[in-house]
Design an enzyme around this catalytic site. Structure first.
Site, mmCIF file in Angstrom:
data_model
loop_
_atom_site.group_PDB
_atom_site.id
_atom_site.type_symbol
_atom_site.label_atom_id
_atom_site.label_comp_id
_atom_site.label_asym_id
_atom_site.label_seq_id
_atom_site.Cartn_x
_atom_site.Cartn_y
_atom_site.Cartn_z
ATOM 1 N N ASP A 53 -4.225 20.284 -11.925
ATOM 2 C CA ASP A 53 -4.554 19.000 -12.544
ATOM 3 C C ASP A 53 -4.071 19.058 -13.987
ATOM 4 O OD1 ASP A 53 -5.796 16.915 -13.951
ATOM 5 O OD2 ASP A 53 -7.418 16.818 -12.480
ATOM 6 N N LYS A 85 -5.856 8.363 -18.258
ATOM 7 C CA LYS A 85 -6.094 9.040 -19.530
ATOM 8 C C LYS A 85 -4.861 8.947 -20.434
ATOM 9 C CE LYS A 85 -10.061 9.972 -17.532
ATOM 10 N NZ LYS A 85 -9.892 10.154 -16.115
ATOM 11 N N ARG A 104 0.842 -1.214 0.000
ATOM 12 C CA ARG A 104 0.000 0.000 0.000
ATOM 13 C C ARG A 104 0.869 1.252 0.000
ATOM 14 N NH1 ARG A 104 -2.229 1.550 4.800
ATOM 15 N NH2 ARG A 104 -2.601 -0.619 5.336
ATOM 16 N N TYR A 153 -13.637 18.938 -13.317
ATOM 17 C CA TYR A 153 -14.239 17.628 -13.589
ATOM 18 C C TYR A 153 -15.333 17.372 -12.536
ATOM 19 C CZ TYR A 153 -14.639 12.610 -12.925
ATOM 20 O OH TYR A 153 -15.129 11.353 -12.708
HETATM 21 N N1 HCS Z 1 -12.617 11.786 -15.457
HETATM 22 C C1 HCS Z 1 -13.182 11.026 -16.531
HETATM 23 C C2 HCS Z 1 -14.178 10.003 -16.058
HETATM 24 C C3 HCS Z 1 -15.533 10.463 -15.902
HETATM 25 S S1 HCS Z 1 -16.776 9.694 -15.056
HETATM 26 C C4 HCS Z 1 -13.711 11.950 -17.611
HETATM 27 O O1 HCS Z 1 -14.141 11.449 -18.640
HETATM 28 O O2 HCS Z 1 -13.662 13.183 -17.479
#
Ligand code: HCS
Length: 396
Positions: A185, A210, A60, A113
């Site tokens: 971010d 991503k 962890r 987000y």
């Molecule tokens: N952070 C990702 C997942 C979304 S639920 C996005 O697509 O912006």
């Protein structure tokens, strides 16, 4: 901050933090599938737990495969240290749980987000931590919004989903003067396009799910900062609070993705720049939000701050929400899915998907409309993506 930049970006994305000859010549880092680590004697264990000796104690907190990823990301972001987590939200919460206590405040840019917004606006309030939202595209708004309780400033640039940019250097200067930490971010850009630490930010977080992973086959997050701060995030936020540790196998997959990051980001950016022009010319399109377009309000800042304009595009159609839904249902190559940064072109509707955590009245106030569509431009041939999108727009 330590700058380990003797080799080029692409070279470090392939080699940094790993020496095959230390591992029987294995070209790729072995995946250490172990939860715990044997101590040669009891004192070794107690020394490691006390922080008086280096060495692994439990996965962890640390794992040799994960360590390679952390060294590599620290180098790519030109920072002292990094910590990998099981998701982008795991990265963010590890930082917040480490730095904040009841009574503290955050200042955040008004567009984030959806889950980040919900965490800051609704969930942290239950623990006595308040977030003030401001339009940080205007740096003076930060000065006006800071209070004596502010500990942290949070922004995405470009923002998810509407592609607003903040001037990292300008915000960092205000934060430095007032003794507040700046967290950026960097998920949309990756360190290939933008390195916030070099512009004065204190902390960078990523959803490595991503572009860093790049293939839609893993969930992961990264925190990057100076070593003292990363050590605290590891032993407080990660070890004792959220437990959001990355698996060794997912760390391996992110390392595999990083090898091609520069190539992929160049291709994403080239294709998106051409597509943004195509979309902006289409009569069914009201607005294209892409920092590479000269019509983008922060085009000049984007040219200064980003190596290329990235692979994300947002667009509003003249027919609003209904037209947006018809457009999404009309495409045949693009995949209707959330997430971003994959080889496949992805299309989604923020108001009902990634940003459904905003109440309807909050969406307008936080800078995006119900009709907005988000595109993550993939690595397919430009001509095929363009034909697919324009074909669907023609049929509206
Ligand atoms: N952070 C990702 C997942 C979304 S639920 C996005 O697509 O912006």
């Amino acid at each position: 901050m330590k700058k380990n930049v003797e080799q080029g970006f692409a070279t470090r994305a392939i080699h940094e933090g790993y020496n095959a000859l230390d591992y029987h010549g294995a070209l790729n880092p072995p995946v250490f599938l172990t939860s715990t680590y044997a101590f040669d004697r009891s004192e070794t264990g107690s020394d490691r737990f006390a922080g008086n000796a280096d060495g692994y104690i439990y996965s962890r907190v640390g794992n040799p495969t994960v360590t390679v990823l952390e060294k590599r990301m620290a180098s790519l972001e030109e920072a002292e240290a990094a910590m990998a987590t099981s998701s982008g939200m795991g990265a963010l919460t590890a930082v917040l749980w480490t730095l904040l206590k009841a009574g503290d405040e955050i200042v955040a840019d008004k567009t984030l987000y959806g889950c980040t917004f919900s965490l800051l606006k609704h969930q942290l309030e239950r623990f006595g931590i308040k977030t003030r939202f401001a339009d940080l595209t205007e740096p003076s708004a930060l000065t006006r919004t800071l209070s004596t309780r502010t500990r942290l400033v949070v922004a995405e640039t470009p923002s998810n989903p509407n592609m607003r940019l903040v001037d990292i250097t300008a915000l960092a200067e205000i934060c430095r003067r007032t003794g507040v930490l700046l967290l950026i971010d960097n998920t949309y850009c990756t360190p290939y396009l933008q390195r916030p630490i070099t512009l004065g930010a204190d902390i960078v977080v990523h959803s490595a799910t991503k572009y860093l992973g790049g293939h839609g086959d893993l969930l992961a997050g990264i925190v990057v900062a100076r070593k003292e701060l990363i050590d605290r995030c590891r032993f407080v936020g990660l070890k004792e609070m959220n437990g959001a540790c990355i698996s060794a196998f997912d760390a391996f997959l992110v390392l595999r993705g990083l090898k091609t990051l520069s190539l992929r980001m160049d291709r994403h950016g080239e294709t998106a720049a051409r597509l943004a022009q195509d979309l902006a010319r289409h009569p069914a399109v009201e607005t294209v939000y892409y920092p590479g377009l000269s019509s983008h309000p922060q085009h000049a800042l984007a040219c200064r701050q980003m190596k290329n304009m990235g692979g994300m595009i947002a667009l509003a159609l003249k027919g609003g929400l209904m037209a947006g839904r018809a457009f999404m249902d009309g495409v045949t190559l693009a995949t209707r899915a959330v997430s971003l940064g994959d080889a496949e072109t992805l299309i989604q509707h923020p108001a009902s998907m990634t940003h459904a955590t905003y109440a309807p009245e909050e969406r307008g106030a936080h800078g995006f409309t119900d009709g907005l569509i988000r595109l993550s431009v993939g690595l397919e041939d430009y001509q095929d993506i363009s034909s697919d999108l324009l074909w669907a727009l023609d049929r509206l």
